[in-house]
Design a protein around this motif. Sequence first.
Motif, PDB file in Angstrom:
ATOM      1  N   GLU C 108      -1.340  11.361  25.384  1.00  0.00           N
ATOM      2  CA  GLU C 108      -1.827  10.324  26.279  1.00  0.00           C
ATOM      3  C   GLU C 108      -2.352  10.905  27.574  1.00  0.00           C
ATOM      4  O   GLU C 108      -3.423  10.558  28.058  1.00  0.00           O
ATOM      5  CB  GLU C 108      -0.720   9.311  26.574  1.00  0.00           C
ATOM      6  CG  GLU C 108      -0.648   8.240  25.498  1.00  0.00           C
ATOM      7  CD  GLU C 108       0.670   7.500  25.533  1.00  0.00           C
ATOM      8  OE1 GLU C 108       1.401   7.626  26.541  1.00  0.00           O
ATOM      9  OE2 GLU C 108       0.979   6.800  24.547  1.00  0.00           O
ATOM     10  N   ASN C 109      -1.580  11.824  28.086  1.00  0.00           N
ATOM     11  CA  ASN C 109      -1.929  12.390  29.380  1.00  0.00           C
ATOM     12  C   ASN C 109      -3.247  13.155  29.340  1.00  0.00           C
ATOM     13  O   ASN C 109      -4.184  12.892  30.108  1.00  0.00           O
ATOM     14  CB  ASN C 109      -0.801  13.328  29.831  1.00  0.00           C
ATOM     15  CG  ASN C 109      -1.094  13.939  31.173  1.00  0.00           C
ATOM     16  OD1 ASN C 109      -1.948  14.809  31.273  1.00  0.00           O
ATOM     17  ND2 ASN C 109      -0.412  13.438  32.200  1.00  0.00           N
ATOM     18  N   ARG C 110      -3.358  14.079  28.431  1.00  0.00           N
ATOM     19  CA  ARG C 110      -4.548  14.926  28.420  1.00  0.00           C
ATOM     20  C   ARG C 110      -5.766  14.188  27.864  1.00  0.00           C
ATOM     21  O   ARG C 110      -6.902  14.417  28.270  1.00  0.00           O
ATOM     22  CB  ARG C 110      -4.300  16.211  27.610  1.00  0.00           C
ATOM     23  CG  ARG C 110      -3.360  17.211  28.281  1.00  0.00           C
ATOM     24  CD  ARG C 110      -3.888  17.702  29.632  1.00  0.00           C
ATOM     25  NE  ARG C 110      -3.638  16.751  30.706  1.00  0.00           N
ATOM     26  CZ  ARG C 110      -4.151  16.865  31.924  1.00  0.00           C
ATOM     27  NH1 ARG C 110      -4.937  17.895  32.206  1.00  0.00           N
ATOM     28  NH2 ARG C 110      -3.920  15.957  32.847  1.00  0.00           N
ATOM     29  N   GLU C 202      -1.963   6.212  18.098  1.00  0.00           N
ATOM     30  CA  GLU C 202      -0.642   6.031  17.504  1.00  0.00           C
ATOM     31  C   GLU C 202      -0.617   6.549  16.062  1.00  0.00           C
ATOM     32  O   GLU C 202       0.273   7.298  15.664  1.00  0.00           O
ATOM     33  CB  GLU C 202      -0.264   4.540  17.536  1.00  0.00           C
ATOM     34  CG  GLU C 202       1.063   4.208  16.901  1.00  0.00           C
ATOM     35  CD  GLU C 202       2.197   5.068  17.464  1.00  0.00           C
ATOM     36  OE1 GLU C 202       2.128   5.402  18.668  1.00  0.00           O
ATOM     37  OE2 GLU C 202       3.129   5.423  16.703  1.00  0.00           O
ATOM     38  N   GLN C 203      -1.629   6.165  15.322  1.00  0.00           N
ATOM     39  CA  GLN C 203      -1.654   6.571  13.913  1.00  0.00           C
ATOM     40  C   GLN C 203      -1.877   8.074  13.767  1.00  0.00           C
ATOM     41  O   GLN C 203      -1.308   8.725  12.885  1.00  0.00           O
ATOM     42  CB  GLN C 203      -2.745   5.792  13.176  1.00  0.00           C
ATOM     43  CG  GLN C 203      -2.350   4.327  13.011  1.00  0.00           C
ATOM     44  CD  GLN C 203      -3.484   3.476  12.509  1.00  0.00           C
ATOM     45  OE1 GLN C 203      -4.648   3.878  12.601  1.00  0.00           O
ATOM     46  NE2 GLN C 203      -3.160   2.303  11.999  1.00  0.00           N
ATOM     47  N   THR C 204      -2.711   8.584  14.651  1.00  0.00           N
ATOM     48  CA  THR C 204      -2.942  10.022  14.601  1.00  0.00           C
ATOM     49  C   THR C 204      -1.642  10.772  14.877  1.00  0.00           C
ATOM     50  O   THR C 204      -1.271  11.720  14.177  1.00  0.00           O
ATOM     51  CB  THR C 204      -4.005  10.423  15.637  1.00  0.00           C
ATOM     52  OG1 THR C 204      -5.184   9.652  15.410  1.00  0.00           O
ATOM     53  CG2 THR C 204      -4.329  11.900  15.530  1.00  0.00           C
ATOM     54  N   ILE C 205      -0.930  10.313  15.872  1.00  0.00           N
ATOM     55  CA  ILE C 205       0.341  10.946  16.191  1.00  0.00           C
ATOM     56  C   ILE C 205       1.304  10.841  15.018  1.00  0.00           C
ATOM     57  O   ILE C 205       1.981  11.808  14.657  1.00  0.00           O
ATOM     58  CB  ILE C 205       0.957  10.293  17.453  1.00  0.00           C
ATOM     59  CG1 ILE C 205       0.149  10.712  18.682  1.00  0.00           C
ATOM     60  CG2 ILE C 205       2.410  10.709  17.615  1.00  0.00           C
ATOM     61  CD1 ILE C 205       0.583  10.022  19.956  1.00  0.00           C
ATOM     62  N   ARG C 206       1.326   9.692  14.396  1.00  0.00           N
ATOM     63  CA  ARG C 206       2.250   9.527  13.267  1.00  0.00           C
ATOM     64  C   ARG C 206       1.930  10.507  12.146  1.00  0.00           C
ATOM     65  O   ARG C 206       2.829  11.101  11.544  1.00  0.00           O
ATOM     66  CB  ARG C 206       2.215   8.090  12.744  1.00  0.00           C
ATOM     67  CG  ARG C 206       3.302   7.236  13.415  1.00  0.00           C
ATOM     68  CD  ARG C 206       3.315   5.822  12.951  1.00  0.00           C
ATOM     69  NE  ARG C 206       3.364   5.664  11.516  1.00  0.00           N
ATOM     70  CZ  ARG C 206       2.902   4.575  10.880  1.00  0.00           C
ATOM     71  NH1 ARG C 206       2.385   3.582  11.592  1.00  0.00           N
ATOM     72  NH2 ARG C 206       2.978   4.482   9.571  1.00  0.00           N
TER      73      ARG C 206
ATOM     74  N   VAL D 164       0.274   8.106   2.428  1.00  0.00           N
ATOM     75  CA  VAL D 164       0.945   7.233   3.378  1.00  0.00           C
ATOM     76  C   VAL D 164       0.055   6.012   3.656  1.00  0.00           C
ATOM     77  O   VAL D 164      -1.160   6.063   3.464  1.00  0.00           O
ATOM     78  CB  VAL D 164       1.208   8.026   4.683  1.00  0.00           C
ATOM     79  CG1 VAL D 164      -0.061   8.156   5.503  1.00  0.00           C
ATOM     80  CG2 VAL D 164       2.331   7.420   5.488  1.00  0.00           C
ATOM     81  N   ASP D 165       0.678   4.950   4.102  1.00  0.00           N
ATOM     82  CA  ASP D 165      -0.068   3.706   4.279  1.00  0.00           C
ATOM     83  C   ASP D 165      -0.708   3.637   5.663  1.00  0.00           C
ATOM     84  O   ASP D 165      -0.280   2.881   6.525  1.00  0.00           O
ATOM     85  CB  ASP D 165       0.858   2.505   4.061  1.00  0.00           C
ATOM     86  CG  ASP D 165       0.062   1.212   4.068  1.00  0.00           C
ATOM     87  OD1 ASP D 165      -1.137   1.263   3.706  1.00  0.00           O
ATOM     88  OD2 ASP D 165       0.636   0.171   4.455  1.00  0.00           O
ATOM     89  N   LEU D 166      -1.722   4.449   5.829  1.00  0.00           N
ATOM     90  CA  LEU D 166      -2.500   4.415   7.074  1.00  0.00           C
ATOM     91  C   LEU D 166      -3.961   4.231   6.678  1.00  0.00           C
ATOM     92  O   LEU D 166      -4.336   4.504   5.535  1.00  0.00           O
ATOM     93  CB  LEU D 166      -2.330   5.722   7.854  1.00  0.00           C
ATOM     94  CG  LEU D 166      -1.024   5.874   8.613  1.00  0.00           C
ATOM     95  CD1 LEU D 166      -0.915   7.271   9.232  1.00  0.00           C
ATOM     96  CD2 LEU D 166      -0.906   4.808   9.707  1.00  0.00           C
TER      97      LEU D 166
END
Lengths: 216, 216, 216, 216
Positions: C108-110, C202-206, D164-166
């Motif tokens: 988030e920061n960068r 969010e999804q990328t992080i997941r 995965v479900d993305l």
Amino acid sequence: MNDQNNLIEEIFENDDQLTEKQKKIIVAAIESFAEKGYASTSTSEIAKRAGVAEGTIFRHYKTKKDLLYSIVEPMIAKFIAPFVINDMKKVLDQDYEQFEDFLRAMFENRISFIRRNLLLFRILVQEIPFQPELQKMFKKHIASKIYTRFEDLVDHYKAKGQLVDLPASTIIRVTVSSIFGYLIARNLLFPEINWDDEVETEQTIRLIINGVSPRE
Amino acid sequence: MNDQNNLIEEIFENDDQLTEKQKKIIVAAIESFAEKGYASTSTSEIAKRAGVAEGTIFRHYKTKKDLLYSIVEPMIAKFIAPFVINDMKKVLDQDYEQFEDFLRAMFENRISFIRRNLLLFRILVQEIPFQPELQKMFKKHIASKIYTRFEDLVDHYKAKGQLVDLPASTIIRVTVSSIFGYLIARNLLFPEINWDDEVETEQTIRLIINGVSPRE
Amino acid sequence: MNDQNNLIEEIFENDDQLTEKQKKIIVAAIESFAEKGYASTSTSEIAKRAGVAEGTIFRHYKTKKDLLYSIVEPMIAKFIAPFVINDMKKVLDQDYEQFEDFLRAMFENRISFIRRNLLLFRILVQEIPFQPELQKMFKKHIASKIYTRFEDLVDHYKAKGQLVDLPASTIIRVTVSSIFGYLIARNLLFPEINWDDEVETEQTIRLIINGVSPRE
Amino acid sequence: MNDQNNLIEEIFENDDQLTEKQKKIIVAAIESFAEKGYASTSTSEIAKRAGVAEGTIFRHYKTKKDLLYSIVEPMIAKFIAPFVINDMKKVLDQDYEQFEDFLRAMFENRISFIRRNLLLFRILVQEIPFQPELQKMFKKHIASKIYTRFEDLVDHYKAKGQLVDLPASTIIRVTVSSIFGYLIARNLLFPEINWDDEVETEQTIRLIINGVSPRE
DNA sequence: CATGAATGAGTTTTCATTCAT
DNA sequence: CATGAATGAAAACTCATTCAT
């Protein structure tokens, strides 16, 4: 330097923002274009003749064509200026009772103008066939502005019975052709002949007048 | 193909050794030169237009300038041919009692010639200022051959009292200027105007005649 | 003016000796470089855009390349600043129990930093391949400073059993690639798509977390 | 010569009408563009490197940009060729039971392609930001052709419970980013490091697979 | 400090001409 | 005879940089 100033003083006289180098460029361009034609003159040649770097030309004129236009356009403007004065008709009424007088005045005035700016005239005549942009300028100014004025004039003198009953267009064309024919013969085709200008113009005018005057 | 033949048939008619490709090259060159001027036409453009390889042009014409000359020279030759016939004077005596008749004949004959070869005429007029070689040809033929003949003619009609008492040179110049003035206005400057050729030439001739005829 | 200040405020905020003109030059340069690339942007263009004379640019920056560096260097400095704080490790221990938390914070920061300085990021990414000087800066800062810190970090979280048993280099590379992949896709390749940033990050992080977490 | 043939054999293999000189030009251009970028490479430099006259370049490619396109376009075409085979799906069903198998095959195949054409890849990556034309090509081929195929694929494996479900877009982006991240790090950013390709790709794949596989 | 005219080396591009095939 | 690839000199134009004002 003197010559150069003569070359451009009349046409570019009030262009105060012209740099010294810019003037040199214009002079060099005029000479070169008149000599070998626009297409056969290279910008490097102009630069050399003007004593400036080639880049300097393009700093002042975006393209070579720009340079051409910026040279020819003011010439056309100055050439037609006298015809565009608003009260030309009135002036005529007062000053030139006879068509002959008008013709003589016109002849002398514009011919001497052209002779003072002979190189520019050369360029104009030489480049018009190749430069649609110049053609446009020419037609716009000459055709629409000067021609209609001439038409009025011809009608004016016709009404006074001083002109033969032929279409104005024909009268104008023959008159102008004869004048330009003289100019071109004198200056462009046979400049090496020893012309007696006074006599020649006088005789040319007489022929024209003779042609356009009605026989009783 | 037909058009192209028309373009060159009159001037190059008896050039029997012209190959098919050579004809195409000439036609392409004429069109291109007339359109954009000699200097601004590239040989590759001519080759493309003619549908031949670039090398083919140089097989037939050593240089680009050669190509130009080989196009313009025959045009000049054909143009002046009628003036060069040996017994022109005799013919005149018999055929044209009046200067007016001669003028009319000349006018019609040569004008129609030029109109049939308009593109070539264009090239000639456009390139003369830039090609000293052409100027030489022009002066040699026109000035020395045609001009002296015209002088004789003018003197001839002057002696018959049909011409005003002005120098032959002036009479010729004004006459020729008026004719060329018409041609240039008609074909080069304002080709888009709907000219009535018959009427125009007639009126132009009348003006000229009027001009050169003495008043009693 | 406001926009322009936004453009440079974060990176050049404490550069108090920047004159007004200098700021305009920087802004103009950033916009131009980002748009057409360093090599294809002329200094005259920058000057025009900035509303200053060409000479003014060279009064402040010895060469065009100087201008580039003076733009990119502070951007790099600010970008890596957070990674260079001395007690980063300590901070981490306290703040981010989980690697996921760290990643999310970092992300988030960068990312928000880059988005705030998008044009500069563009320039950096675009010019790195061509500017060895930039490559040196990049490697010096990123490789030696950030990378070693990241290695420590990865080892730290690996020791806590939160990371799969793969070389730190691989874990870092995949993580960083995924983040930059998102940035580049989002901002450079398909900026016209309507991205829902929150969801996407969010999804990328997941995905990343899923990838680097060990299976039981 | 050998090297040069290697450089272009795969991409330009069936371009039989390529002259020997043309090949040299292409090779020289590829090397120069990759080294210093398109904008900073002069045609005179390419000519010198290719051992031909500068004019020769422009005989084959109308402009410098033409040369760039004619180099990059076939590269893109070859790169995407495998994705455009019509029965890709069927092939996949039979050949790659697991997404991992597919990924591994893809990875190896396309990565080795890029490595064989590394300079071209460099040029593509480096010039895409500056050449809208390339962007168009890229988007047209990659975005519309490859991407939709990948979407189908992802859905296919998702249905088999292997993913995965993305959103497919996220899965594809992260996968592709990781692969390209490896390529760029390995070849462009840190080519001097001694990479063990087999191990690296294997580990990268494992990370990706780990990331996209659902946890039970 | 700022300007903008001037530079000259360099860039892309054109083109008449040659020559091996 | 015809081709068209190749040339290299020269064309128009660009541009980073300098410097007098």
